[in-house]
Design a protein around this motif. Structure first.
Motif, PDB file in Angstrom:
ATOM      1  N   PRO A  14       0.832  -1.199   0.000  1.00 50.65           N
ATOM      2  CA  PRO A  14       0.000   0.000   0.000  1.00 50.65           C
ATOM      3  C   PRO A  14       0.871   1.255   0.000  1.00 50.65           C
ATOM      4  N   ASP A  15       0.477   2.263  -0.826  1.00 47.46           N
ATOM      5  CA  ASP A  15       1.298   3.464  -0.961  1.00 47.46           C
ATOM      6  C   ASP A  15       1.494   4.197   0.361  1.00 47.46           C
ATOM      7  N   GLN A  16       0.545   4.102   1.298  1.00 46.90           N
ATOM      8  CA  GLN A  16       0.720   4.773   2.590  1.00 46.90           C
ATOM      9  C   GLN A  16       1.813   4.118   3.424  1.00 46.90           C
ATOM     10  N   ARG A  17       2.179   2.858   3.107  1.00 44.12           N
ATOM     11  CA  ARG A  17       3.282   2.188   3.814  1.00 44.12           C
ATOM     12  C   ARG A  17       4.622   2.449   3.145  1.00 44.12           C
ATOM     13  N   VAL A  18       4.617   2.709   1.836  1.00 46.13           N
ATOM     14  CA  VAL A  18       5.859   2.930   1.100  1.00 46.13           C
ATOM     15  C   VAL A  18       6.481   4.272   1.458  1.00 46.13           C
ATOM     16  N   HIS A  28      12.378  11.417  -0.177  1.00 46.18           N
ATOM     17  CA  HIS A  28      11.139  12.114   0.187  1.00 46.18           C
ATOM     18  C   HIS A  28      10.328  12.374  -1.075  1.00 46.18           C
ATOM     19  N   LEU A  29       9.206  11.699  -1.174  1.00 43.12           N
ATOM     20  CA  LEU A  29       8.305  11.840  -2.313  1.00 43.12           C
ATOM     21  C   LEU A  29       6.942  12.298  -1.817  1.00 43.12           C
ATOM     22  N   SER A  30       6.211  13.013  -2.669  1.00 45.73           N
ATOM     23  CA  SER A  30       4.852  13.420  -2.312  1.00 45.73           C
ATOM     24  C   SER A  30       3.943  12.198  -2.373  1.00 45.73           C
ATOM     25  N   ARG A  31       2.772  12.316  -1.788  1.00 48.41           N
ATOM     26  CA  ARG A  31       1.813  11.200  -1.829  1.00 48.41           C
ATOM     27  C   ARG A  31       1.455  10.848  -3.265  1.00 48.41           C
ATOM     28  N   GLU A  32       1.333  11.883  -4.118  1.00 48.93           N
ATOM     29  CA  GLU A  32       0.992  11.659  -5.518  1.00 48.93           C
ATOM     30  C   GLU A  32       2.097  10.887  -6.232  1.00 48.93           C
ATOM     31  N   GLN A  33       3.358  11.243  -5.958  1.00 45.21           N
ATOM     32  CA  GLN A  33       4.479  10.544  -6.578  1.00 45.21           C
ATOM     33  C   GLN A  33       4.519   9.082  -6.133  1.00 45.21           C
ATOM     34  N   VAL A  34       4.299   8.846  -4.856  1.00 46.59           N
ATOM     35  CA  VAL A  34       4.297   7.470  -4.349  1.00 46.59           C
ATOM     36  C   VAL A  34       3.145   6.689  -4.970  1.00 46.59           C
ATOM     37  N   TYR A  35       1.982   7.311  -5.077  1.00 45.01           N
ATOM     38  CA  TYR A  35       0.816   6.643  -5.668  1.00 45.01           C
ATOM     39  C   TYR A  35       1.115   6.236  -7.104  1.00 45.01           C
ATOM     40  N   LEU A  37       4.041   5.818  -8.467  1.00 46.14           N
ATOM     41  CA  LEU A  37       5.109   4.817  -8.441  1.00 46.14           C
ATOM     42  C   LEU A  37       4.554   3.432  -8.136  1.00 46.14           C
ATOM     43  N   VAL A  38       3.566   3.367  -7.259  1.00 39.99           N
ATOM     44  CA  VAL A  38       2.992   2.086  -6.839  1.00 39.99           C
ATOM     45  C   VAL A  38       1.979   1.565  -7.856  1.00 39.99           C
ATOM     46  N   THR A  39       1.244   2.448  -8.523  1.00 34.32           N
ATOM     47  CA  THR A  39       0.158   2.005  -9.394  1.00 34.32           C
ATOM     48  C   THR A  39       0.509   1.963 -10.876  1.00 34.32           C
ATOM     49  N   VAL A  49      15.968   6.641  -5.623  1.00 34.69           N
ATOM     50  CA  VAL A  49      14.634   6.086  -5.368  1.00 34.69           C
ATOM     51  C   VAL A  49      14.634   4.591  -5.684  1.00 34.69           C
ATOM     52  N   PHE A  50      15.275   4.220  -6.786  1.00 34.67           N
ATOM     53  CA  PHE A  50      15.339   2.814  -7.192  1.00 34.67           C
ATOM     54  C   PHE A  50      16.064   1.972  -6.145  1.00 34.67           C
ATOM     55  N   ALA A  51      17.196   2.485  -5.660  1.00 32.52           N
ATOM     56  CA  ALA A  51      17.955   1.762  -4.634  1.00 32.52           C
ATOM     57  C   ALA A  51      17.148   1.643  -3.345  1.00 32.52           C
ATOM     58  N   ALA A  52      16.445   2.726  -2.963  1.00 32.94           N
ATOM     59  CA  ALA A  52      15.625   2.682  -1.749  1.00 32.94           C
ATOM     60  C   ALA A  52      14.484   1.691  -1.910  1.00 32.94           C
ATOM     61  N   LEU A  53      13.872   1.638  -3.096  1.00 30.35           N
ATOM     62  CA  LEU A  53      12.803   0.661  -3.336  1.00 30.35           C
ATOM     63  C   LEU A  53      13.318  -0.764  -3.201  1.00 30.35           C
ATOM     64  N   CYS A  54      14.488  -1.013  -3.768  1.00 28.02           N
ATOM     65  CA  CYS A  54      15.075  -2.356  -3.638  1.00 28.02           C
ATOM     66  C   CYS A  54      15.306  -2.704  -2.174  1.00 28.02           C
ATOM     67  N   ASP A  55      15.778  -1.728  -1.396  1.00 26.89           N
ATOM     68  CA  ASP A  55      16.031  -1.950   0.030  1.00 26.89           C
ATOM     69  C   ASP A  55      14.727  -2.193   0.782  1.00 26.89           C
ATOM     70  N   VAL A  56      13.717  -1.361   0.516  1.00 25.85           N
ATOM     71  CA  VAL A  56      12.419  -1.487   1.190  1.00 25.85           C
ATOM     72  C   VAL A  56      11.787  -2.846   0.884  1.00 25.85           C
ATOM     73  N   LEU A  57      11.888  -3.265  -0.382  1.00 29.30           N
ATOM     74  CA  LEU A  57      11.236  -4.503  -0.796  1.00 29.30           C
ATOM     75  C   LEU A  57      12.093  -5.742  -0.560  1.00 29.30           C
ATOM     76  N   GLY A  58      13.348  -5.528  -0.154  1.00 27.84           N
ATOM     77  CA  GLY A  58      14.234  -6.654   0.091  1.00 27.84           C
ATOM     78  C   GLY A  58      14.517  -7.463  -1.161  1.00 27.84           C
ATOM     79  N   CYS A  59      14.723  -6.767  -2.283  1.00 25.77           N
ATOM     80  CA  CYS A  59      14.970  -7.459  -3.539  1.00 25.77           C
ATOM     81  C   CYS A  59      16.099  -6.770  -4.288  1.00 25.77           C
ATOM     82  N   GLY A  60      16.457  -7.302  -5.432  1.00 26.09           N
ATOM     83  CA  GLY A  60      17.494  -6.722  -6.264  1.00 26.09           C
ATOM     84  C   GLY A  60      16.885  -6.011  -7.457  1.00 26.09           C
TER      85      GLY A  60
END
Length: 104
Positions: A14-18, A28-35, A37-39, A49-60
């Protein structure tokens, strides 16, 4: 795709968790940017942002990016069998016109 953290693909989180998870990593992204990015599939993405997403999701990176071969363009030939010489070098910039709003 499953990950060690259990988050999976950005669309599965869910975008509110990302947003707070990215903020913890200095992104730091706005809610619209996160939405978006997620959808949606992003057209371009900042490497931080890409590196942080990989870290958050625990993937490569290979888990988030699918490489697709683009069809190769064939150069057109002109009469006589010569290769047409058109490309970026033939383009010329167009002067921009800046108009100020009327203060009536």
């Amino acid at each position: 795709m499953a990950s060690a953290t259990g988050h999976g693909h950005p669309r599965d989180v869910p975008d509110q968790r990302v947003e707070p998870l990215l903020a913890e990593r200095g992104v730091h992204l706005s809610r619209e940017q996160v939405y978006r990015l997620v959808t949606q599939a992003p057209q371009r993405l900042n490497m931080d942002v890409f590196a942080a997403l990989c870290d958050v999701l625990g993937c490569g990176p290979q888990d988030l990016v699918e490489v697709v071969a683009a069809p190769q363009q064939v150069r057109k030939t002109v009469a006589g069998g010569e290769t047409a010489k058109s490309g970026v070098g033939d383009l010329r910039p167009v002067r921009a016109k800046i108009r100020r709003p009327d203060n009536s």
